[in-house]
Design a protein around this motif. Structure first.
Motif, PDB file in Angstrom:
ATOM      1  N   LYS A  69       1.061  -1.661   0.139  1.00 47.76           N
ATOM      2  CA  LYS A  69       0.155  -0.126  -0.583  1.00 47.76           C
ATOM      3  C   LYS A  69       0.918   0.738  -0.021  1.00 47.76           C
ATOM      4  N   VAL A  70       1.682   1.078  -0.029  1.00 52.16           N
ATOM      5  CA  VAL A  70       2.997   2.648   0.221  1.00 52.16           C
ATOM      6  C   VAL A  70       4.072   2.122  -0.872  1.00 52.16           C
ATOM      7  N   ARG A  71       3.886   1.626  -1.683  1.00 54.31           N
ATOM      8  CA  ARG A  71       4.400   1.977  -2.838  1.00 54.31           C
ATOM      9  C   ARG A  71       5.943   0.908  -2.946  1.00 54.31           C
ATOM     10  N   ALA A  72       5.585   0.210  -2.097  1.00 44.25           N
ATOM     11  CA  ALA A  72       7.122  -1.218  -1.478  1.00 44.25           C
ATOM     12  C   ALA A  72       6.040  -2.170  -1.489  1.00 44.25           C
ATOM     13  N   GLY A  73       6.516  -3.126  -2.507  1.00 50.43           N
ATOM     14  CA  GLY A  73       5.561  -4.141  -2.765  1.00 50.43           C
ATOM     15  C   GLY A  73       6.560  -5.201  -3.298  1.00 50.43           C
ATOM     16  N   LEU A  74       5.804  -6.751  -3.508  1.00 49.86           N
ATOM     17  CA  LEU A  74       6.731  -7.440  -3.580  1.00 49.86           C
ATOM     18  C   LEU A  74       7.476  -7.428  -4.722  1.00 49.86           C
ATOM     19  N   SER A  75       6.913  -6.759  -5.751  1.00 55.28           N
ATOM     20  CA  SER A  75       8.084  -6.303  -7.423  1.00 55.28           C
ATOM     21  C   SER A  75       9.392  -5.248  -7.491  1.00 55.28           C
ATOM     22  N   ILE A  76       8.193  -4.178  -6.331  1.00 54.18           N
ATOM     23  CA  ILE A  76       9.399  -2.912  -6.219  1.00 54.18           C
ATOM     24  C   ILE A  76      10.559  -3.554  -5.160  1.00 54.18           C
ATOM     25  N   ARG A  77      10.283  -4.341  -5.050  1.00 55.88           N
ATOM     26  CA  ARG A  77      11.180  -4.493  -3.503  1.00 55.88           C
ATOM     27  C   ARG A  77      12.712  -5.550  -4.401  1.00 55.88           C
ATOM     28  N   PHE A  78      12.312  -6.313  -5.363  1.00 57.00           N
ATOM     29  CA  PHE A  78      12.990  -6.922  -6.059  1.00 57.00           C
ATOM     30  C   PHE A  78      13.684  -6.273  -7.370  1.00 57.00           C
ATOM     31  N   PHE A 110      13.537 -10.395 -17.669  1.00 55.21           N
ATOM     32  CA  PHE A 110      13.324 -11.137 -16.805  1.00 55.21           C
ATOM     33  C   PHE A 110      11.435 -10.515 -16.184  1.00 55.21           C
ATOM     34  N   TYR A 111      12.122  -9.428 -16.383  1.00 56.12           N
ATOM     35  CA  TYR A 111      10.094  -8.056 -15.936  1.00 56.12           C
ATOM     36  C   TYR A 111       9.125  -8.617 -17.028  1.00 56.12           C
ATOM     37  N   GLY A 112       9.895  -9.283 -18.332  1.00 54.75           N
ATOM     38  CA  GLY A 112       9.127  -9.138 -19.448  1.00 54.75           C
ATOM     39  C   GLY A 112       7.893 -10.182 -19.176  1.00 54.75           C
ATOM     40  N   PHE A 113       8.951 -11.308 -18.035  1.00 51.17           N
ATOM     41  CA  PHE A 113       7.962 -12.876 -18.352  1.00 51.17           C
ATOM     42  C   PHE A 113       6.520 -12.627 -16.682  1.00 51.17           C
ATOM     43  N   GLN A 114       7.629 -11.001 -16.474  1.00 54.12           N
ATOM     44  CA  GLN A 114       6.440 -11.147 -15.300  1.00 54.12           C
ATOM     45  C   GLN A 114       4.496 -11.517 -15.908  1.00 54.12           C
ATOM     46  N   LYS A 160       7.223 -16.932  -5.438  1.00 52.71           N
ATOM     47  CA  LYS A 160       8.866 -17.918  -6.713  1.00 52.71           C
ATOM     48  C   LYS A 160       8.948 -17.407  -7.955  1.00 52.71           C
ATOM     49  N   MET A 161       8.279 -16.681  -8.861  1.00 55.90           N
ATOM     50  CA  MET A 161       8.414 -16.226 -10.144  1.00 55.90           C
ATOM     51  C   MET A 161       9.832 -15.277  -9.993  1.00 55.90           C
ATOM     52  N   LEU A 162       9.586 -14.502  -8.939  1.00 47.37           N
ATOM     53  CA  LEU A 162      10.551 -13.314  -8.785  1.00 47.37           C
ATOM     54  C   LEU A 162      11.486 -14.004  -8.193  1.00 47.37           C
ATOM     55  N   VAL A 186      26.151 -17.231 -16.949  1.00 47.86           N
ATOM     56  CA  VAL A 186      25.638 -18.742 -16.691  1.00 47.86           C
ATOM     57  C   VAL A 186      23.825 -18.190 -15.379  1.00 47.86           C
ATOM     58  N   GLY A 187      24.637 -17.579 -14.647  1.00 45.15           N
ATOM     59  CA  GLY A 187      23.164 -17.186 -14.093  1.00 45.15           C
ATOM     60  C   GLY A 187      22.679 -16.681 -14.413  1.00 45.15           C
ATOM     61  N   ILE A 188      23.021 -16.082 -15.790  1.00 43.94           N
ATOM     62  CA  ILE A 188      21.392 -14.804 -16.495  1.00 43.94           C
ATOM     63  C   ILE A 188      20.730 -15.774 -16.848  1.00 43.94           C
ATOM     64  N   ALA A 189      21.633 -16.987 -17.919  1.00 39.85           N
ATOM     65  CA  ALA A 189      20.687 -17.852 -18.651  1.00 39.85           C
ATOM     66  C   ALA A 189      19.901 -18.712 -18.031  1.00 39.85           C
ATOM     67  N   VAL A 190      20.723 -19.256 -16.608  1.00 41.62           N
ATOM     68  CA  VAL A 190      20.202 -20.344 -15.805  1.00 41.62           C
ATOM     69  C   VAL A 190      18.046 -19.214 -15.502  1.00 41.62           C
ATOM     70  N   SER A 191      18.602 -18.369 -14.802  1.00 35.67           N
ATOM     71  CA  SER A 191      17.710 -17.595 -14.688  1.00 35.67           C
ATOM     72  C   SER A 191      16.263 -17.582 -15.530  1.00 35.67           C
ATOM     73  N   LEU A 192      16.640 -16.701 -16.464  1.00 34.14           N
ATOM     74  CA  LEU A 192      15.944 -16.677 -18.017  1.00 34.14           C
ATOM     75  C   LEU A 192      15.041 -17.518 -19.010  1.00 34.14           C
ATOM     76  N   VAL A 193      16.078 -19.041 -18.440  1.00 35.49           N
ATOM     77  CA  VAL A 193      15.057 -20.284 -18.702  1.00 35.49           C
ATOM     78  C   VAL A 193      13.938 -20.487 -17.727  1.00 35.49           C
ATOM     79  N   LEU A 194      14.261 -20.210 -16.617  1.00 32.47           N
ATOM     80  CA  LEU A 194      13.762 -20.932 -15.379  1.00 32.47           C
ATOM     81  C   LEU A 194      12.414 -20.105 -15.839  1.00 32.47           C
ATOM     82  N   ALA A 195      12.889 -18.792 -16.077  1.00 36.67           N
ATOM     83  CA  ALA A 195      11.421 -18.180 -16.058  1.00 36.67           C
ATOM     84  C   ALA A 195      10.738 -18.042 -17.527  1.00 36.67           C
TER      85      ALA A 195
END
Length: 704
Positions: A69-78, A110-114, A160-162, A186-195
């Protein structure tokens, strides 16, 4: 100070408060680490924010909603954490490296997958939400209801997605520490594949064969079941999730009806909190759906609460409507003027009838029926304090109510005084504190007073446990605790406690196993016996939650202190001494005049100075001058012991059903006669039709 912080932050425990503090402090630390720059410090702060965030979500902390409610939601924190990671790379002079640009592209993708992920989750939930939810209604044989998606895909899906960005974050941090781009890529590729895989895994569950039928087919199936089952008596209930106890108290009574019962609920949250029952249950959130439901065989509708949504059922003229309430007391709610909307009002005893007569709110005496209180059957009659055991006094105050009337509850002005006086009594007693489930939900002052009482009881319990005078049978208590664990495991096995599935699956599989239901009832009785054996008979106790039930507390107590509420009327069934607090300070005479249930009570002021009289009645029966009055008051409030209350209740249902059938027959007969008369009038010549009309009006036809 910690309790104040917990209350302000709206968290449930000190652990939640600590997690919230760590999460909020973690983000400034992330910024500082990025500016320094320090990969190690950034990694440590990031780990703290990840873990704290995850813990708060698993606990279902209300703080999570407040942050949104104060613009500090889950997506914003990530997003903030990812931006600070980009800042860290820039401060490490990696802004010209391919990893820097790859990280930016990764987080954008990554946020495009959201968007598709959120859309799929929303679509799945929307398509699987049925217009009704049921229990003990066989819809599976009428319509196809497929399995719910795996919980791992849909439960806390956004979180879980984030969290799939964690692999990319770790890889980029390792690159920053080692100057090797491989880890970052490698980390970037794995995150995008998992998403991507997560989004693709959801797609099959939006297909028609994975979703329940459309609303019209579901409602048609429900109507088909209703025509086959032909319910005769309905318990109708609407309310908040915290008011589920009001319908739960009538479940056993509904199971014992001679007529075919049905329970109609209006809120899914109430269905989720409703106790197991063998009675068919239909939850219909939509008013239009309810009003179009085939309830033509229902003759009696019972209402446990006065709420606005009752009008959706009250509009049906083919059934008789009865207010049965959820307790019998001298509170103003027991004589609500809305009660005159019902065909009858059922009260426990003569007191309820007189209460309406005095209130003069439009409920006619002929429309009141005394049926006793079937729920009170488990309450045992007092036989005195067992030899060798110290007396037990139950303090069971009601909640603060919807307004600030000082007479609502004793917690605010007298609660701490009552508990202190009991704890310091010259002849030791055991104190059981069981507050109303709503306590502190509206008033922060009431919540603070409740917490103070809890602290007093727990402190006294610790002191008593350390006193050599009070000894425990460790072996017996260990055996009782082991039995509790065994019973709990067995009950969970029988009731199918699971975190998977959804409402549609619950509707499909919600047919009760009658043998298992009977075993659960037996095991709950065994659980209650083991619970009281699992600690000393002298040990003070704070009792919250559904178990042990209030009536179980009645049975192990020798006296009770409470407020003006149905709790007092129910406790009178035990014949035990009791005290009621005059929190509004009306004075003894006026308090007695206004409240029937206190006629045989010790009346307390807010100082609780009169508690000695109550304790004397418990410890010395010969000084119990109110024993005869309690017996007389019991019959006045709750009705005679014979016939049994459930027999009185069933008789009242049968009598009202007869009135309903007579009314419907009269309407059908009258409608048929009117149709015949109308048809005869239509076949007459004009002069004859005019004569008939004149005769009906009391006049005489004039020819000319």
């Amino acid at each position: 100070m910690i309790s104040t912080a917990i209350r302000v932050a709206r968290v449930g425990s000190a652990a939640e408060l600590a997690a919230a503090a760590l999460m909020m402090l973690g983000f400034p630390c992330l910024m500082l680490a990025a500016l320094l720059p320090s990969v190690g410090a950034f990694a440590a702060a990031a780990a703290v924010t990840y873990l704290a965030d995850h813990y708060l979500h698993r606990r279902g902390s209300y703080l999570i909603n407040r942050l949104s409610k104060v613009r500090a939601g889950l997506s914003i924190r990530f997003l903030i954490r990812q931006l600070l990671l980009i800042l860290l790379l820039a401060r490490l002079d990696l802004s010209d490296s391919m990893v820097f640009y790859a990280a930016i592209a990764c987080f954008l993708a990554f946020y495009g997958f959201q968007a598709p992920h959120s859309a799929l989750i929303t679509l799945i939930r929307s398509r699987r939400k049925m217009p009704v939810a049921t229990r003990n209604v066989d819809l599976a044989s009428r319509i196809r209801i497929p399995d719910a998606p795996p919980g791992v895909l849909v439960n806390r899906a956004a979180e879980k997605m984030l969290h799939l960005d964690l692999v990319a974050v770790v890889g980029i941090l390792v690159t920053g520490a080692t100057d090797s781009d491989v880890f970052g890529f490698v980390g970037i590729a794995v995150s995008l594949v998992l998403a991507f895989v997560y989004v693709v895994a959801l797609v099959p569950y939006i297909r028609d064969k994975k979703t329940p039928p459309h609303a019209d087919k579901v409602l048609a199936a429900v109507d088909g079941w209703l025509r086959e089952y032909r319910p005769e008596t309905v318990l109708y209930f609407s309310g908040s999730k915290d008011s589920a106890y009001q319908v739960n108290m009538w479940l056993e009574t509904m199971e014992q009806l001679d007529t075919r019962p049905l329970i109609l609920l209006r809120e899914r949250a109430v269905l989720e909190r409703m106790a197991p029952t063998t009675v068919p249950v239909i939850c219909v959130p939509g008013g239009v759906h309810l009003m179009n439901m085939d309830l033509s065989t229902v003759r009696v509708a019972l209402y446990a609460a006065n709420v606005g949504k009752n009008i959706h059922m009250l509009r049906v003229p083919t059934m008789k409507h009865v207010f049965i309430g959820h307790g019998d007391s001298d509170k103003l709610a027991s004589v609500n003027p809305f009660s005159k909307a019902y065909d009858e009002v059922w009260t426990a005893g003569r007191a309820g009838r007189d209460r309406y007569a005095i209130a003069d709110v439009g409920v006619l005496d002929d429309d009141i029926v005394e049926v006793g209180r079937p729920q009170l059957a488990p309450i045992q009659t007092w036989q005195g304090v067992p030899e060798g055991r110290i007396p037990t006094v139950l303090y069971a105050p009601t909640w603060e109510g919807w307004d600030d009337n000082p007479g609502n509850t004793s917690i605010l002005l007298a609660g701490a005084n009552i508990v202190r006086a009991l704890l310091k009594a010259e002849q030791p007693v055991r104190v059981l504190y069981k507050p109303h489930p709503f306590t502190g939900t509206r008033s922060t002052q009431a919540k603070a007073a409740h917490e103070k009482i809890v602290a007093l009881v727990e402190k006294a319990a610790a002191e008593r446990a350390a006193a050599p005078r009070f000894t425990v049978d460790a072996a017996a208590q260990s055996a009782a605790k082991a039995e509790l664990a065994r019973i709990k495991a067995r009950v969970e096995q029988l009731t199918g406690v699971t975190e998977s599935g959804d409402e549609a699956e619950g509707t499909r599989d919600g047919l009760v196993d009658t043998a298992a239901h009977a075993e659960v009832a037996r095991m709950r009785a065994e659980w209650n016996d083991a619970y009281w054996r699992s600690f000393g008979s002298w040990e003070h106790r704070v009792i919250t939650g559904a178990e042990p039930r209030l009536y179980d507390c009645f049975n192990v107590s020798d006296a009770m202190v409470s407020d003006i509420s149905s709790v007092v009327s129910d406790f009178i069934a035990s014949g035990k001494p009791y005290a009621v607090t005059d929190s509004a300070e009306l004075g003894v005479e006026e308090f007695l005049r206004q409240n029937t249930a206190v006629r045989a009570a010790v009346i307390l002021s807010n100082s609780a100075a009169e508690l000695g009289a109550l304790l004397a009645q418990v410890t010395d029966p010969s000084s119990d001058a109110l024993a005869t009055e309690r017996r007389e008051l019991k019959e006045y409030l709750l009705g005679p012991d014979e016939p049994a209350s459930i027999d009185q209740f069933n008789a009242a249902v049968r009598n009202l059903a007869k009135k309903s059938r007579a009314r419907n027959h009269g309407q059908e007969t009258g409608a048929s006669a009117a149709a015949v008369e109308l048809a005869n009038g239509a076949n007459a010549v004009p002069s004859q039709r005019k004569a008939t009309a004149d005769e009906t009006a009391g006049g005489r036809a004039v020819k000319g």
